[in-house]
Write a protein that holds these residues in place. Structure first.
Motif, PDB file in Angstrom:
ATOM      1  N   GLN A 178       0.837  -1.202   0.000  1.00  0.00           N
ATOM      2  CA  GLN A 178       0.000   0.000   0.000  1.00  0.00           C
ATOM      3  C   GLN A 178       0.876   1.258   0.000  1.00  0.00           C
ATOM      4  O   GLN A 178       0.605   2.221  -0.718  1.00  0.00           O
ATOM      5  N   ARG A 179       1.931   1.216   0.788  1.00  0.00           N
ATOM      6  CA  ARG A 179       2.831   2.373   0.854  1.00  0.00           C
ATOM      7  C   ARG A 179       3.532   2.603  -0.479  1.00  0.00           C
ATOM      8  O   ARG A 179       3.633   3.743  -0.949  1.00  0.00           O
ATOM      9  N   ALA A 180       4.004   1.531  -1.110  1.00  0.00           N
ATOM     10  CA  ALA A 180       4.664   1.666  -2.412  1.00  0.00           C
ATOM     11  C   ALA A 180       3.706   2.265  -3.444  1.00  0.00           C
ATOM     12  O   ALA A 180       4.086   3.157  -4.214  1.00  0.00           O
ATOM     13  N   LEU A 181       2.481   1.782  -3.465  1.00  0.00           N
ATOM     14  CA  LEU A 181       1.492   2.309  -4.411  1.00  0.00           C
ATOM     15  C   LEU A 181       1.233   3.794  -4.164  1.00  0.00           C
ATOM     16  O   LEU A 181       1.203   4.595  -5.108  1.00  0.00           O
ATOM     17  N   LYS A 182       1.054   4.163  -2.917  1.00  0.00           N
ATOM     18  CA  LYS A 182       0.790   5.573  -2.585  1.00  0.00           C
ATOM     19  C   LYS A 182       1.971   6.459  -2.955  1.00  0.00           C
ATOM     20  O   LYS A 182       1.795   7.533  -3.537  1.00  0.00           O
ATOM     21  N   ILE A 183       3.181   6.013  -2.622  1.00  0.00           N
ATOM     22  CA  ILE A 183       4.367   6.810  -2.931  1.00  0.00           C
ATOM     23  C   ILE A 183       4.503   6.987  -4.435  1.00  0.00           C
ATOM     24  O   ILE A 183       4.875   8.060  -4.908  1.00  0.00           O
ATOM     25  N   TYR A 184       4.174   5.945  -5.192  1.00  0.00           N
ATOM     26  CA  TYR A 184       4.282   6.036  -6.652  1.00  0.00           C
ATOM     27  C   TYR A 184       3.196   6.940  -7.242  1.00  0.00           C
ATOM     28  O   TYR A 184       3.318   7.410  -8.358  1.00  0.00           O
ATOM     29  N   GLY A 185       2.158   7.175  -6.466  1.00  0.00           N
ATOM     30  CA  GLY A 185       1.054   8.004  -6.960  1.00  0.00           C
ATOM     31  C   GLY A 185      -0.106   7.179  -7.493  1.00  0.00           C
ATOM     32  O   GLY A 185      -0.956   7.691  -8.224  1.00  0.00           O
ATOM     33  N   MET A 186      -0.140   5.910  -7.112  1.00  0.00           N
ATOM     34  CA  MET A 186      -1.201   5.000  -7.535  1.00  0.00           C
ATOM     35  C   MET A 186      -2.192   4.802  -6.395  1.00  0.00           C
ATOM     36  O   MET A 186      -1.846   4.971  -5.228  1.00  0.00           O
ATOM     37  N   ALA A 187      -3.385   4.404  -6.763  1.00  0.00           N
ATOM     38  CA  ALA A 187      -4.389   4.095  -5.753  1.00  0.00           C
ATOM     39  C   ALA A 187      -3.973   2.837  -4.991  1.00  0.00           C
ATOM     40  O   ALA A 187      -3.531   1.861  -5.597  1.00  0.00           O
ATOM     41  N   PRO A 188      -4.122   2.862  -3.674  1.00  0.00           N
ATOM     42  CA  PRO A 188      -3.844   1.642  -2.905  1.00  0.00           C
ATOM     43  C   PRO A 188      -4.904   0.584  -3.202  1.00  0.00           C
ATOM     44  O   PRO A 188      -5.959   0.894  -3.767  1.00  0.00           O
ATOM     45  N   LEU A 189      -4.600  -0.642  -2.842  1.00  0.00           N
ATOM     46  CA  LEU A 189      -5.588  -1.709  -3.007  1.00  0.00           C
ATOM     47  C   LEU A 189      -6.805  -1.394  -2.143  1.00  0.00           C
ATOM     48  O   LEU A 189      -6.662  -0.988  -0.987  1.00  0.00           O
ATOM     49  N   TYR A 190      -7.982  -1.585  -2.718  1.00  0.00           N
ATOM     50  CA  TYR A 190      -9.224  -1.187  -2.062  1.00  0.00           C
ATOM     51  C   TYR A 190     -10.098  -2.424  -1.865  1.00  0.00           C
ATOM     52  O   TYR A 190     -10.517  -3.047  -2.835  1.00  0.00           O
ATOM     53  N   PRO A 191     -10.362  -2.808  -0.622  1.00  0.00           N
ATOM     54  CA  PRO A 191     -11.059  -4.072  -0.349  1.00  0.00           C
ATOM     55  C   PRO A 191     -12.497  -4.146  -0.876  1.00  0.00           C
ATOM     56  O   PRO A 191     -13.052  -5.230  -0.961  1.00  0.00           O
ATOM     57  N   ARG A 192     -13.083  -3.031  -1.264  1.00  0.00           N
ATOM     58  CA  ARG A 192     -14.441  -3.049  -1.816  1.00  0.00           C
ATOM     59  C   ARG A 192     -14.463  -3.405  -3.305  1.00  0.00           C
ATOM     60  O   ARG A 192     -15.525  -3.637  -3.863  1.00  0.00           O
ATOM     61  N   MET A 193     -13.280  -3.421  -3.910  1.00  0.00           N
ATOM     62  CA  MET A 193     -13.180  -3.800  -5.324  1.00  0.00           C
ATOM     63  C   MET A 193     -12.790  -5.271  -5.404  1.00  0.00           C
ATOM     64  O   MET A 193     -11.818  -5.690  -4.766  1.00  0.00           O
ATOM     65  N   ARG A 194     -13.542  -6.022  -6.184  1.00  0.00           N
ATOM     66  CA  ARG A 194     -13.358  -7.479  -6.232  1.00  0.00           C
ATOM     67  C   ARG A 194     -11.923  -7.876  -6.592  1.00  0.00           C
ATOM     68  O   ARG A 194     -11.326  -8.713  -5.931  1.00  0.00           O
ATOM     69  N   ARG A 195     -11.371  -7.287  -7.633  1.00  0.00           N
ATOM     70  CA  ARG A 195     -10.024  -7.653  -8.070  1.00  0.00           C
ATOM     71  C   ARG A 195      -9.006  -7.315  -6.981  1.00  0.00           C
ATOM     72  O   ARG A 195      -8.114  -8.102  -6.677  1.00  0.00           O
ATOM     73  N   ASP A 196      -9.154  -6.144  -6.397  1.00  0.00           N
ATOM     74  CA  ASP A 196      -8.242  -5.753  -5.316  1.00  0.00           C
ATOM     75  C   ASP A 196      -8.382  -6.679  -4.115  1.00  0.00           C
ATOM     76  O   ASP A 196      -7.395  -6.991  -3.451  1.00  0.00           O
ATOM     77  N   ALA A 197      -9.613  -7.127  -3.835  1.00  0.00           N
ATOM     78  CA  ALA A 197      -9.833  -8.048  -2.720  1.00  0.00           C
ATOM     79  C   ALA A 197      -9.049  -9.348  -2.933  1.00  0.00           C
ATOM     80  O   ALA A 197      -8.430  -9.873  -1.997  1.00  0.00           O
TER      81      ALA A 197
END
Length: 153
Positions: free
Chosen positions: A99-118
């Motif tokens: 999650q930290r790597a995604l945020k630092i890169y400027g990407m959305a963190p994994l979101y548990p309400r999204m099936r693929r991210d789950a």
């Protein structure tokens, strides 16, 4: 003094007036990033802490070394979140580290309400870091595999 969390720094900034920004920088200097390439600094520090080589990460992520080095060094940018996820999986990052790597890169963190991210969250939390296993987990639930990036430069 304890490490200040991003949430704590955000709370401080909510109470900071424009005239006091310099004071904020002074009081929180050790918590402020000192690089214009924070993703590169984070990834390199994580590789060092985990005792892993970048080449091994690129191989496991199925990313060419040339392209991988440019991504890590922030010489190249991508809009494909799956490429950053591949690097995190290949580095065996925990969910928090991913999650930290995604945020630092400027990407959305994994979101548990999204099936693929789950599915991706479960893969990470259960130690399924192999790209092929993650792709199988995604396919089992009718989802697209991680974006294939071999051959990108």
């Amino acid at each position: 003094m304890d490490e200040k969390t991003t949430s704590t720094l955000t709370e401080v900034l909510q109470k900071t007036s424009p005239d006091n920004i310099a004071e904020y920088f002074f009081e929180n200097e050790k918590y402020i990033l000192k690089t214009d390439k924070p993703f590169a600094a984070y990834m390199r520090s994580m590789f060092k802490r985990k005792g892993i080589k970048q080449q091994d990460v690129f191989l496991a992520a199925d990313i060419s070394e040339g392209y991988g080095y440019k991504l890590i060094a922030e010489e190249k940018r991508t809009r494909q979140r799956d490429l950053i996820l591949r690097l995190c999986l290949a580095s065996r990052f925990s969910l928090e580290e991913t999650q930290r790597a995604l945020k630092i890169y400027g990407m959305a963190p994994l979101y548990p309400r999204m099936r693929r991210d789950a599915v991706l969250i479960v893969a990470i939390n259960t130690g399924n870091y192999e790209i092929t296993i993650v792709d199988e987990m995604l396919a089992k639930h009718g989802m697209e595999p991680l974006y294939a990036c071999s051959g990108l430069e």
